[in-house]
Scaffold this active site. Structure first.
Site, PDB file in Angstrom:
ATOM      1  N   LYS A   1      -3.567   2.166  10.161  1.00 48.11           N
ATOM      2  CA  LYS A   1      -2.173   1.933   9.785  1.00 48.11           C
ATOM      3  C   LYS A   1      -1.319   1.581  11.010  1.00 48.11           C
ATOM      4  O   LYS A   1      -0.352   0.817  10.904  1.00 48.11           O
ATOM      5  CB  LYS A   1      -1.609   3.153   9.055  1.00 48.11           C
ATOM      6  CG  LYS A   1      -2.203   3.335   7.660  1.00 48.11           C
ATOM      7  CD  LYS A   1      -1.962   2.105   6.789  1.00 48.11           C
ATOM      8  CE  LYS A   1      -2.471   2.260   5.376  1.00 48.11           C
ATOM      9  NZ  LYS A   1      -2.185   1.080   4.532  1.00 48.11           N
TER      10      LYS A   1
ATOM     11  N   TYR B   1      -7.956   6.645   9.628  1.00 45.65           N
ATOM     12  CA  TYR B   1      -6.925   6.096   8.753  1.00 45.65           C
ATOM     13  C   TYR B   1      -5.611   5.838   9.500  1.00 45.65           C
ATOM     14  O   TYR B   1      -5.047   4.732   9.392  1.00 45.65           O
ATOM     15  CB  TYR B   1      -6.695   7.018   7.559  1.00 45.65           C
ATOM     16  CG  TYR B   1      -5.626   6.544   6.609  1.00 45.65           C
ATOM     17  CD1 TYR B   1      -5.886   5.538   5.677  1.00 45.65           C
ATOM     18  CD2 TYR B   1      -4.342   7.086   6.643  1.00 45.65           C
ATOM     19  CE1 TYR B   1      -4.906   5.091   4.805  1.00 45.65           C
ATOM     20  CE2 TYR B   1      -3.354   6.646   5.780  1.00 45.65           C
ATOM     21  CZ  TYR B   1      -3.636   5.653   4.865  1.00 45.65           C
ATOM     22  OH  TYR B   1      -2.652   5.216   4.011  1.00 45.65           O
TER      23      TYR B   1
ATOM     24  N   ASP C   1     -12.864  -8.165  -4.823  1.00 39.88           N
ATOM     25  CA  ASP C   1     -13.442  -7.069  -4.052  1.00 39.88           C
ATOM     26  C   ASP C   1     -12.989  -7.249  -2.610  1.00 39.88           C
ATOM     27  O   ASP C   1     -13.455  -8.133  -1.901  1.00 39.88           O
ATOM     28  CB  ASP C   1     -14.972  -7.112  -4.150  1.00 39.88           C
ATOM     29  CG  ASP C   1     -15.635  -5.953  -3.429  1.00 39.88           C
ATOM     30  OD1 ASP C   1     -14.948  -5.239  -2.664  1.00 39.88           O
ATOM     31  OD2 ASP C   1     -16.854  -5.758  -3.615  1.00 39.88           O
TER      32      ASP C   1
END
Length: 255
Positions: free
Chosen positions: A167, A163, A65
């Site tokens: 990145k 997001y 996980d």
């Protein structure tokens, strides 16, 4: 080509249960590489072996996980005990959320950074430790980044949340770790794979708004990974950026 060198070596693929990670795991195994797949749904990783045609090759599944630091540490400890060292690390696990930053909850923002940045950093650190062994002459780290880690397109409805920021952090992390590898005089390559939109369940958060846009498929990305791995020993491909083309009728092409 370096493909013969990797035969029987050990590769770790994070987020290997579905999508890009699953295709990479199968591709590596069919190249004769021993693969360890990490994901929460380890049963799905085990099922990938039905697509492994290479005799003797196997994809080993281990539950991990990536939202839990202890789970990541335990996974790499298990890998060290079972295999000793690794030669290839594919950092693929990550998530995306479709939302405006102004409407994103604290929990949502934290989840994106925790999984996309923090977990990836831990995997890079632990993977490097398992590559930095006397018996390991070469290694290759491949990080599944995104075109959004380099530039952010101007779209009609920018539901990117944080997001792209995660990145961009990965882009900086890759450059930093690459410098560390050089400083420590390790024969380890680091490649960032930067795809545009890929037609997987990953994009389902965007409903039908992206249906008409050209997309890569997961095998395109897996092939890019193999391209980086198969370069000669003295060649390091630092970035691979790939986008789907919108194909037109042959009659409209210009010479």
């Amino acid at each position: 080509m370096s493909s013969e060198y990797w035969n029987s070596k050990v590769a770790v693929v994070t987020g290997a249960s579905v999508g890009i990670g699953a295709h990479i795991a199968i591709k590596l195994a069919n190249a004769g590489i021993t693969v360890v797949g990490l994901a929460r749904r380890s049963d799905l990783i085990e099922n990938l072996n039905k697509d492994v045609l290479e005799s003797g090759a196997k994809i080993h599944a281990y539950h991990c996980d990536f939202t839990q630091e202890q789970s990541i540490d335990e996974a790499f400890k298990w890998i060290a005990e079972k295999f000793g060292s690794i030669s290839i690390l594919i950092c693929n696990a990550g998530i995306i959320k479709a939302n405006f930053v102004i409407e994103s909850s604290n929990a949502e923002i934290k989840e994106l950074y925790d999984l996309n940045v923090f977990a990836t950093t831990i995997c890079l650190r632990e993977g490097l430790k398992l590559m930095r062994t006397p018996e390991n002459h070469r290694g290759h780290i491949i990080v599944l980044n995104s075109i959004l880690g380099h530039r952010i397109p101007d779209v009609a409805v920018p539901l990117f949340s944080v997001y792209p920021a995660t990145k961009h952090a990965i882009t900086g992390l890759c450059q930093t770790v690459r410098q560390e590898i050089h400083f420590l005089k390790l024969n380890i390559k680091l490649t960032s794979i930067n795809p545009g939109m890929v037609d997987t369940d990953f994009l389902s958060v965007y409903s039908h708004t992206l249906d008409d846009l050209p997309k890569l498929n997961a095998m395109d990305v897996a092939n890019a990974v193999m391209y980086a791995l198969e370069t000669p020993n003295h060649v390091q491909v630092e970035d691979v950026t790939l986008q789907a083309m919108r194909l037109h009728n042959a009659g409209s092409n210009h010479n």
